[in-house]
Write an enzyme that holds these catalytic residues in place. Structure first.
Site, mmCIF file in Angstrom:
data_model
loop_
_atom_site.group_PDB
_atom_site.id
_atom_site.type_symbol
_atom_site.label_atom_id
_atom_site.label_comp_id
_atom_site.label_asym_id
_atom_site.label_seq_id
_atom_site.Cartn_x
_atom_site.Cartn_y
_atom_site.Cartn_z
ATOM 1 N N SER A 241 55.679 -3.848 -46.318
ATOM 2 C CA SER A 241 57.064 -3.966 -45.305
ATOM 3 C C SER A 241 56.884 -2.965 -44.239
ATOM 4 O O SER A 241 57.219 -3.093 -43.313
ATOM 5 C CB SER A 241 58.178 -3.371 -46.369
ATOM 6 O OG SER A 241 58.596 -4.177 -47.487
ATOM 7 N N ARG B 240 47.618 -4.136 -54.167
ATOM 8 C CA ARG B 240 46.801 -4.680 -53.075
ATOM 9 C C ARG B 240 45.331 -4.305 -52.984
ATOM 10 O O ARG B 240 44.504 -4.913 -53.129
ATOM 11 C CB ARG B 240 47.607 -4.494 -51.649
ATOM 12 C CG ARG B 240 48.654 -5.322 -51.553
ATOM 13 C CD ARG B 240 49.660 -4.870 -50.531
ATOM 14 N NE ARG B 240 50.354 -3.634 -51.171
ATOM 15 C CZ ARG B 240 51.291 -2.960 -50.666
ATOM 16 N NH1 ARG B 240 52.108 -3.461 -49.525
ATOM 17 N NH2 ARG B 240 51.905 -1.993 -51.428
ATOM 18 N N LYS C 161 67.371 6.917 -47.541
ATOM 19 C CA LYS C 161 67.285 7.628 -46.165
ATOM 20 C C LYS C 161 66.369 7.141 -45.109
ATOM 21 O O LYS C 161 66.546 7.430 -44.013
ATOM 22 C CB LYS C 161 66.894 9.286 -46.777
ATOM 23 C CG LYS C 161 68.205 10.014 -46.859
ATOM 24 C CD LYS C 161 67.790 11.639 -47.394
ATOM 25 C CE LYS C 161 68.703 12.028 -48.469
ATOM 26 N NZ LYS C 161 68.142 12.892 -49.540
ATOM 27 N N HIS D 134 55.771 -9.740 -51.402
ATOM 28 C CA HIS D 134 56.800 -9.597 -52.423
ATOM 29 C C HIS D 134 57.068 -10.954 -53.184
ATOM 30 O O HIS D 134 57.232 -11.257 -54.366
ATOM 31 C CB HIS D 134 58.022 -8.966 -52.076
ATOM 32 C CG HIS D 134 58.041 -7.551 -51.401
ATOM 33 N ND1 HIS D 134 58.069 -7.124 -50.186
ATOM 34 C CD2 HIS D 134 57.225 -6.455 -52.164
ATOM 35 C CE1 HIS D 134 58.118 -5.950 -50.080
ATOM 36 N NE2 HIS D 134 57.440 -5.533 -51.172
HETATM 37 P P1 ADP Z 1 57.699 0.876 -53.312
HETATM 38 O O1 ADP Z 1 58.387 1.534 -52.169
HETATM 39 O O2 ADP Z 1 58.049 0.905 -54.756
HETATM 40 O O3 ADP Z 1 56.348 0.653 -53.188
HETATM 41 P P2 ADP Z 1 57.670 -1.882 -52.304
HETATM 42 O O4 ADP Z 1 58.797 -2.608 -51.644
HETATM 43 O O5 ADP Z 1 56.769 -1.525 -51.067
HETATM 44 O O6 ADP Z 1 58.204 -0.841 -52.970
HETATM 45 O O7 ADP Z 1 56.560 -2.676 -52.992
HETATM 46 C C1 ADP Z 1 57.103 -3.234 -54.375
HETATM 47 C C2 ADP Z 1 56.035 -3.823 -55.044
HETATM 48 O O8 ADP Z 1 55.496 -4.815 -54.497
HETATM 49 C C3 ADP Z 1 54.871 -2.518 -55.263
HETATM 50 O O9 ADP Z 1 54.536 -2.668 -56.644
HETATM 51 C C4 ADP Z 1 53.931 -3.247 -54.384
HETATM 52 O O10 ADP Z 1 52.656 -2.690 -54.496
HETATM 53 C C5 ADP Z 1 54.215 -4.546 -54.419
HETATM 54 N N1 ADP Z 1 53.892 -5.317 -53.210
HETATM 55 C C6 ADP Z 1 54.198 -5.044 -51.800
HETATM 56 N N2 ADP Z 1 53.346 -5.987 -50.892
HETATM 57 C C7 ADP Z 1 52.643 -6.660 -51.684
HETATM 58 C C8 ADP Z 1 51.694 -7.611 -51.460
HETATM 59 N N3 ADP Z 1 51.584 -8.228 -50.071
HETATM 60 N N4 ADP Z 1 51.031 -8.169 -52.417
HETATM 61 C C9 ADP Z 1 51.137 -7.787 -53.668
HETATM 62 N N5 ADP Z 1 52.037 -6.690 -54.084
HETATM 63 C C10 ADP Z 1 52.669 -6.247 -52.954
#
Ligand code: ADP
Length: 162
Positions: A129, A91, A42, A18
């Protein structure tokens, strides 16, 4: 004119993947708003307040990044903060279908807002995450994959001392 972008997500907790998207986005836009989705509360490991505290620490050196809690529709949030751009990270092919559907729906709801996809940096392609939460819960060392505060909070949560 100031270009404002929104980077929405759960960030439960924020990872180096992120953070990489954030760092690259602030080179392209005047202001980046990291929007922490409330509606995921939740099943979340951390509260929105905790997630925001962690992100604040991780981006403390970037003056043009703001962090906000978000509930309701993303396009409404974007309009309210004056953003013309939504940033999402990609990804793997597995991300694509959901992102594609959401981007097209958001375009229907708000034709004036563009979704821009940023490809992950190769070294973070495996990071999410949920993987971080799982490995951390099982006692694996995730220190090099997340910002310092995420690590601290994960250690506290799983009683690993820290
Ligand atoms: P959501 O629950 O909306 O998917 P996330 O917190 O999982 O939210 O992710 C937010 C954004 O960051 C999403 O667009 C996700 O694809 C991107 N993202 C998460 N991890 C990575 C990563 N390792 N590399 C690039 N983008 C990522």
């Amino acid at each position: 004119m100031m270009t404002i972008a929104v980077y929405p997500g759960s960030f439960d907790p924020i990872t180096n993947g992120h953070l990489d998207i954030i760092q690259r986005s602030i080179n392209l836009f005047d202001n980046l708003i990291v929007a922490v989705a409330k509606n995921t509360e939740k099943n979340a490991l951390f509260t929105v307040a905790e997630r925001i505290e962690i992100i604040k620490d991780a981006v403390r050196e970037y003056p043009n990044v703001n962090i906000r809690a978000m509930d309701g529709l993303l396009v409404d949030f974007a309009r309210n903060v004056g953003a013309k751009v939504i940033i999402r990270g990609l990804r793997a092919v597995s991300d694509f279908e959901y992102e594609y559907q959401m981007a097209l729906m958001n375009k229907r709801l708000a034709p004036d807002i563009e979704t821009i996809f940023m490809m992950t940096s190769g070294k973070y392609a495996f990071l999410s995450s949920s993987v971080i939460r799982e490995v951390s819960m099982l006692g694996g060392n995730i220190k090099s994959f997340v910002p310092e505060k995420s690590y601290e909070f994960l250690m506290k949560k799983f009683n690993c001392g820290g």
